[in-house]
Enzyme design. Structure first.
Site, PDB file in Angstrom:
ATOM      1  N   SER A 289       8.467 -79.002 109.152  1.00  0.00           N
ATOM      2  CA  SER A 289       9.167 -80.101 110.007  1.00  0.00           C
ATOM      3  C   SER A 289       8.877 -79.405 111.527  1.00  0.00           C
ATOM      4  CB  SER A 289      10.651 -80.210 109.800  1.00  0.00           C
ATOM      5  OG  SER A 289      10.923 -78.722 109.652  1.00  0.00           O
TER       6      SER A 289
ATOM      7  N   ASP B 293      17.523 -73.777 100.331  1.00  0.00           N
ATOM      8  CA  ASP B 293      17.928 -74.826  99.583  1.00  0.00           C
ATOM      9  C   ASP B 293      18.741 -74.789  98.266  1.00  0.00           C
ATOM     10  OD1 ASP B 293      16.977 -76.746 101.664  1.00  0.00           O
ATOM     11  OD2 ASP B 293      15.047 -76.319 100.969  1.00  0.00           O
TER      12      ASP B 293
ATOM     13  N   ARG C  24      19.264 -66.790 104.809  1.00  0.00           N
ATOM     14  CA  ARG C  24      20.100 -68.231 104.808  1.00  0.00           C
ATOM     15  C   ARG C  24      20.988 -68.541 103.442  1.00  0.00           C
ATOM     16  NH1 ARG C  24      15.394 -72.189 106.786  1.00  0.00           N
ATOM     17  NH2 ARG C  24      14.510 -70.997 104.975  1.00  0.00           N
TER      18      ARG C  24
ATOM     19  N   HIS D 134       8.792 -69.435  98.691  1.00  0.00           N
ATOM     20  CA  HIS D 134       8.594 -69.536 100.032  1.00  0.00           C
ATOM     21  C   HIS D 134       7.253 -69.457 100.467  1.00  0.00           C
ATOM     22  CE1 HIS D 134       9.651 -69.871 104.460  1.00  0.00           C
ATOM     23  NE2 HIS D 134      10.539 -70.568 104.128  1.00  0.00           N
TER      24      HIS D 134
ATOM     25  N   HIS E 299       9.949 -79.359 101.061  1.00  0.00           N
ATOM     26  CA  HIS E 299      10.224 -78.456 102.232  1.00  0.00           C
ATOM     27  C   HIS E 299      11.820 -79.195 102.142  1.00  0.00           C
ATOM     28  CE1 HIS E 299      10.629 -77.463 106.214  1.00  0.00           C
ATOM     29  NE2 HIS E 299      10.141 -78.129 106.746  1.00  0.00           N
TER      30      HIS E 299
HETATM   31  N1  HAX Z   1       8.604 -72.924  90.897  1.00  0.00           N
HETATM   32  C1  HAX Z   1       7.550 -73.090  90.272  1.00  0.00           C
HETATM   33  N2  HAX Z   1       6.391 -72.617  90.750  1.00  0.00           N
HETATM   34  C2  HAX Z   1       6.117 -72.142  91.894  1.00  0.00           C
HETATM   35  C3  HAX Z   1       7.292 -71.989  92.755  1.00  0.00           C
HETATM   36  C4  HAX Z   1       8.406 -72.397  92.085  1.00  0.00           C
HETATM   37  N3  HAX Z   1       9.732 -72.354  92.658  1.00  0.00           N
HETATM   38  N4  HAX Z   1       6.897 -71.559  93.703  1.00  0.00           N
HETATM   39  C5  HAX Z   1       5.677 -71.606  94.039  1.00  0.00           C
HETATM   40  N5  HAX Z   1       5.294 -71.563  92.755  1.00  0.00           N
HETATM   41  C6  HAX Z   1       3.639 -72.064  92.331  1.00  0.00           C
HETATM   42  C7  HAX Z   1       3.041 -73.004  93.396  1.00  0.00           C
HETATM   43  O1  HAX Z   1       3.332 -74.462  93.109  1.00  0.00           O
HETATM   44  C8  HAX Z   1       1.485 -72.551  93.084  1.00  0.00           C
HETATM   45  O2  HAX Z   1       1.138 -72.941  91.998  1.00  0.00           O
HETATM   46  P1  HAX Z   1      -0.418 -73.523  91.695  1.00  0.00           P
HETATM   47  O3  HAX Z   1      -1.422 -72.231  92.109  1.00  0.00           O
HETATM   48  O4  HAX Z   1      -0.499 -74.098  90.238  1.00  0.00           O
HETATM   49  O5  HAX Z   1      -0.711 -74.570  92.938  1.00  0.00           O
HETATM   50  C9  HAX Z   1       1.744 -71.117  93.059  1.00  0.00           C
HETATM   51  O6  HAX Z   1       3.116 -70.708  92.576  1.00  0.00           O
HETATM   52  C10 HAX Z   1       1.615 -70.257  94.409  1.00  0.00           C
HETATM   53  O7  HAX Z   1       2.388 -70.628  95.371  1.00  0.00           O
HETATM   54  P2  HAX Z   1       2.914 -69.958  96.703  1.00  0.00           P
HETATM   55  O8  HAX Z   1       1.782 -69.334  97.477  1.00  0.00           O
HETATM   56  O9  HAX Z   1       3.940 -68.621  96.213  1.00  0.00           O
HETATM   57  O10 HAX Z   1       3.873 -70.780  97.471  1.00  0.00           O
HETATM   58  P3  HAX Z   1       3.239 -71.845  98.432  1.00  0.00           P
HETATM   59  O11 HAX Z   1       3.332 -71.261  99.862  1.00  0.00           O
HETATM   60  O12 HAX Z   1       2.312 -72.500  98.048  1.00  0.00           O
HETATM   61  O13 HAX Z   1       4.559 -72.908  98.329  1.00  0.00           O
HETATM   62  C11 HAX Z   1       6.748 -73.540  98.387  1.00  0.00           C
HETATM   63  C12 HAX Z   1       5.747 -72.681  98.993  1.00  0.00           C
HETATM   64  C13 HAX Z   1       8.123 -73.335  98.826  1.00  0.00           C
HETATM   65  C14 HAX Z   1       6.405 -75.083  98.639  1.00  0.00           C
HETATM   66  C15 HAX Z   1       6.867 -73.287  96.803  1.00  0.00           C
HETATM   67  O14 HAX Z   1       7.520 -71.967  96.884  1.00  0.00           O
HETATM   68  C16 HAX Z   1       7.631 -74.311  96.113  1.00  0.00           C
HETATM   69  O15 HAX Z   1       7.217 -75.282  95.724  1.00  0.00           O
HETATM   70  N6  HAX Z   1       9.194 -73.849  95.883  1.00  0.00           N
HETATM   71  C17 HAX Z   1      10.023 -75.044  95.470  1.00  0.00           C
HETATM   72  C18 HAX Z   1      10.275 -76.046  96.313  1.00  0.00           C
HETATM   73  C19 HAX Z   1      11.265 -75.480  97.456  1.00  0.00           C
HETATM   74  O16 HAX Z   1      12.514 -74.814  97.084  1.00  0.00           O
HETATM   75  N7  HAX Z   1      11.169 -75.868  98.612  1.00  0.00           N
HETATM   76  C20 HAX Z   1      11.634 -75.614  99.863  1.00  0.00           C
HETATM   77  C21 HAX Z   1      11.081 -74.392 100.501  1.00  0.00           C
HETATM   78  C22 HAX Z   1      12.057 -73.812 101.550  1.00  0.00           C
HETATM   79  C23 HAX Z   1      12.186 -74.885 102.937  1.00  0.00           C
HETATM   80  O17 HAX Z   1      11.004 -75.070 103.315  1.00  0.00           O
HETATM   81  N8  HAX Z   1      13.004 -75.563 102.829  1.00  0.00           N
HETATM   82  O18 HAX Z   1      13.348 -76.762 103.772  1.00  0.00           O
END
Ligand code: HAX
Length: 435
Positions: A241, A373, A327, A318, A271
């Site tokens: 964002s 979140d 947070r 994250h 996000h």
């Molecule tokens: N559950 C399951 N798998 C997860 C995970 C979770 N909570 N978090 C990461 N992973 C997985 C990823 O999908 C990725 O899998 P692939 O290799 O198969 O693609 C792997 O672990 C490596 O990811 P990462 O490097 O640890 O994480 P990223 O930087 O790529 O992504 C995210 C960060 C926040 C998007 C990710 O942790 C996620 O999808 N979390 C769940 C959704 C979430 O809570 N989002 C909110 C984040 C905070 C925010 O911005 N709020 O607005």
């Protein structure tokens, strides 16, 4: 000129020579090597954004203008008898880096009131939308619809445009938008979920108080709103964002275009939508359990089922953080104080006990700890806001504070059009020595 604007102008004048010096005298100094993984992998860890408004340390979490969350909450003036600071004072703090006095906050509170009227045509646009549109679509549309009010765009078209003065109309637009967002959010909420009945604003209240009032939720929801907006405001510049808002503004698009775009990014499930997904996921668990209390073993089973079906556990992981998000911790402290025995909080807390170990065992997520979140929905639910597809709008009101402060500074320091360079896959293969 208001005290806030005067202080901001002083800060801008102090800072401009620092940016010029870095660019002119140190522009060739290497700040890191970009790898192929970073090029393809969403630019993780690439140091190519500047902001002085907040900094995210992977182990410590966010600092706003150098202060941790508890330090920020303790330092800023609060309305009488309240636990959390004025959002208006936080806006002053993010913009200037200075903790305002009570009188300085009161000036901003009054200024916000004068700017808060939402034009009628924005309400008409909202009312013309299908009632089942997602509230984030409504929120983003309302912001974009207001673009004709932009003072920046009028200034740009005036024939007198001067890059060094462009921060002023950007500040004006940003303040206008911020003052109106709680009114727009409350209107969407009452139109969609409360039978289209609306509550007139009470201008004796500050932004948090008035928001709770217009939502029709009793106190201490006013303090929940203040806490929520401040916690969600800023997380340095690389998140979707913030980065989107900055990117769009870099084309000299005004704050309405830029914020609307940033809000669209916030609406993604990876996000800001994650807060809605957490509640949706938990409700699904509760339905399956038919109201019975979950044991850690049952909770583990549901977590594994979700992972094995290829989904992520919302609220965990994250892109930068490598520990529990402060947070999350702040909101958990709030729950421990105000709703320690609430069943949904116990569910959320049990998730905290089981999910990190499972994510470590699964071995994919780099950060197994909860983010902001994971905890926020339970507080909203407790205070009666059970329409969880609205939660990301609350996040959006808060996020606007940070990103609007940032794009005001983008204009102040004359940051240019953002335009990274792309390569072809063949070029990367050649670089890697792949035949
Ligand atoms: N559950 C399951 N798998 C997860 C995970 C979770 N909570 N978090 C990461 N992973 C997985 C990823 O999908 C990725 O899998 P692939 O290799 O198969 O693609 C792997 O672990 C490596 O990811 P990462 O490097 O640890 O994480 P990223 O930087 O790529 O992504 C995210 C960060 C926040 C998007 C990710 O942790 C996620 O999808 N979390 C769940 C959704 C979430 O809570 N989002 C909110 C984040 C905070 C925010 O911005 N709020 O607005």
């Amino acid at each position: 000129m208001s005290i806030l604007k005067e202080t901001l102008l002083k800060k801008i004048k102090e800072q401009r020579p620092r940016t010029t010096k870095l660019l002119k005298e140190y522009g060739d100094v290497k700040v890191g090597e970009v790898t192929i993984a970073q090029t393809i992998g969403g630019a993780r860890g690439v140091r190519c954004l500047v902001t002085d408004i907040s900094y995210l340390d992977p182990m410590e979490g966010i600092r706003f203008r150098g202060k941790t969350i508890p330090e920020t909450m303790a330092a800023l003036p609060k309305p009488a008898g309240k636990d959390f600071p004025y959002v208006e004072g936080f806006w002053y703090f993010l913009l200037t880096g200075e903790v305002p006095t009570k009188a300085q906050v009161e000036e901003v509170v009054e200024d916000f009131k004068k700017r808060s009227k939402v034009p009628r045509y924005v309400i008409d646009v909202l009312r013309a939308m299908p009632r089942d549109s997602h509230p984030m679509v409504m929120f983003s549309t309302a912001i974009l619809a207001m673009q004709r009010e932009s003072k920046f765009t009028k200034y740009y078209s005036s024939g007198k445009f001067n890059k060094m003065d462009a921060w002023d109309p950007m500040f004006e637009d940003s303040t206008d938008i911020l003052a109106r967002l709680p009114h727009i959010a409350a209107y969407i909420y009452r139109m969609k979920y409360k039978g289209d009945t609306h509550i007139e604003p009470d201008f004796s209240l500050d932004m948090g108080g008035n928001f709770a009032h217009m939502m029709g939720i009793d106190n201490p929801y006013d303090d929940v709103a203040r806490m929520y907006f401040i916690l969600h405001s800023d997380h340095e510049s690389g998140n979707v964002s913030a980065h989107t808002t900055h990117l769009v503004a870099s084309a000299l698009s005004d704050a309405y275009y830029a914020l609307s775009a940033g809000i669209n990014g916030l609406a993604g499930p990876l996000h800001g939508l994650a807060n809605q997904e957490v509640l949706g996921w938990l409700q699904g668990v509760m339905v399956k359990l038919e109201g019975k209390e979950p044991t850690p073993d049952i909770m583990k089973k549901f977590v594994w089922e979700t992972l094995n079906s290829g989904q992520v556990i919302p609220g965990y992981g994250h892109a930068v953080l490598r520990k529990t998000d402060p947070r999350y911790a702040s909101q958990r402290d709030f729950c421990l104080k105000h709703l320690p025995d609430y069943p949904l909080f116990k569910y959320v807390d049990m998730l905290y006990q089981v999910v990190p170990d499972i994510l470590v065992e699964q071995g994919k997520a780099k950060n197994p700890w909860p983010n902001v979140d994971a905890q926020s929905g339970v507080i909203q639910w407790y205070y009666g806001l059970t329409d969880y597809d609205f939660y990301t709008v609350l996040f959006g009101v808060g996020r606007a504070i940070g990103v609007l402060a940032n794009i005001t500074w983008d204009r102040a320091l004359g940051y240019p059009l953002e335009r990274p360079k792309s390569l072809t896959t063949a070029m990367l293969e050649k670089t890697a020595g792949i035949k």
